[in-house]
Design a protein around this motif. Structure first.
Motif, PDB file in Angstrom:
ATOM      1  N   TRP A 109       0.832  -1.208   0.000  1.00 32.48           N
ATOM      2  CA  TRP A 109       0.000   0.000   0.000  1.00 32.48           C
ATOM      3  C   TRP A 109       0.870   1.263   0.000  1.00 32.48           C
ATOM      4  CZ3 TRP A 109      -5.150   1.019  -0.483  1.00 32.48           C
ATOM      5  CH2 TRP A 109      -5.608   2.284  -0.083  1.00 32.48           C
ATOM      6  N   ARG A 125      -4.287   0.168  -6.385  1.00 33.15           N
ATOM      7  CA  ARG A 125      -4.468   0.076  -4.938  1.00 33.15           C
ATOM      8  C   ARG A 125      -5.677  -0.764  -4.561  1.00 33.15           C
ATOM      9  NH1 ARG A 125      -2.709   5.717  -1.973  1.00 33.15           N
ATOM     10  NH2 ARG A 125      -0.929   4.788  -0.904  1.00 33.15           N
ATOM     11  N   ARG A 129      -6.238  -2.818  -1.099  1.00 31.39           N
ATOM     12  CA  ARG A 129      -7.272  -2.378  -0.162  1.00 31.39           C
ATOM     13  C   ARG A 129      -8.193  -3.538   0.208  1.00 31.39           C
ATOM     14  NH1 ARG A 129     -12.296   1.859  -1.349  1.00 31.39           N
ATOM     15  NH2 ARG A 129     -13.392   1.403   0.611  1.00 31.39           N
ATOM     16  N   MET A 172      -7.023   5.592   5.045  1.00 29.28           N
ATOM     17  CA  MET A 172      -7.599   4.749   4.001  1.00 29.28           C
ATOM     18  C   MET A 172      -9.094   5.052   3.841  1.00 29.28           C
ATOM     19  SD  MET A 172      -5.779   1.046   4.664  1.00 29.28           S
ATOM     20  CE  MET A 172      -6.621   0.313   3.243  1.00 29.28           C
TER      21      MET A 172
END
Length: 216
Positions: A109, A125, A129, A172
């Motif tokens: 990440w 990503r 995630r 996030m």
């Protein structure tokens, strides 16, 4: 005396908190991860990462391994269930599982070059995630059934390890604290004096540093 090479809020945070929990004397050396490492540091840690913990002149690495080492060196501090007692195998299991299921994906990440990319975009990503959120979902389900800590009613330094990774998720799209069970654990852990001492010494701000403070 221990000498801990750390970077504020990085993978050294759980080890730093565990040292405070043990009460052991220690010296801190701040490693700037934004500049090339010195030759002296690379001799201690060829990967150039943190943490590095020097004990009796020997350098030791890897956050999960250092947590196990500290628990073994300080049985009087009750950092983890003692060898051969109930909960020991489960604690070892969590310590290793957290490093692989959260530590590894977080590396991807934050460092897209590990994937051969100059920078992340939304598409690159997305799978990372999903992996991280699936990991937090599994842990939240465990805590719902067996919490409030990873080992039930008993705190262990695996909870510091988990809280460290949770902190990394704060920016996030879905931070770990969106899961109520994880949020509860974070509030319990961040209220401990050892955690507070570590984050104060590292100059960290926000994110459950006070049990009554909103998540930032």
């Amino acid at each position: 005396m221990y000498k801990l090479f750390y970077s504020p809020g990085a993978a050294s945070l759980a080890v730093h908190a565990a040292i405070h929990e043990s009460g052991a004397a220690h010296e801190l050396v701040n490693v700037d991860l934004n500049v090339p490492r010195t030759d002296d540091y690379l001799r201690l840690n060829p990967q150039g990462t943190v943490p590095t913990l020097v004990i009796d002149g020997l350098a030791h690495r890897e956050s999960a391994a250092l947590l196990i080492l500290l628990a073994e060196r300080h049985p009087e501090a009750n950092l983890a269930p003692a060898p051969g007692t109930p909960g020991r195998a489960e604690w070892l299991q969590w310590t290793v599982a957290l490093a692989t299921s959260l530590g590894g994906p977080f590396r991807l990440w934050f460092y897209p070059r590990d994937l051969g990319l100059e920078a992340h975009d939304e598409n690159s990503r997305a799978p990372v995630r999903r992996t991280l959120e699936a990991g937090f979902e599994r842990i939240a389900s465990h805590l719902q059934a067996h919490g409030p800590y990873l080992l039930g009613e008993r705190f262990s330094i695996a909870d510091y390890q988990l809280c460290m990774y949770m902190r990394w998720s704060r920016a996030m799209p879905k931070p770990a604290t969106e899961w109520p069970e994880l949020d509860r654990l974070a509030r319990l852990v961040s209220a401990r004096p050892a955690w507070r001492n570590a984050v104060a010494m590292e100059g960290l701000r926000g994110w459950h540093l006070d049990s009554a403070e909103p998540v930032q």
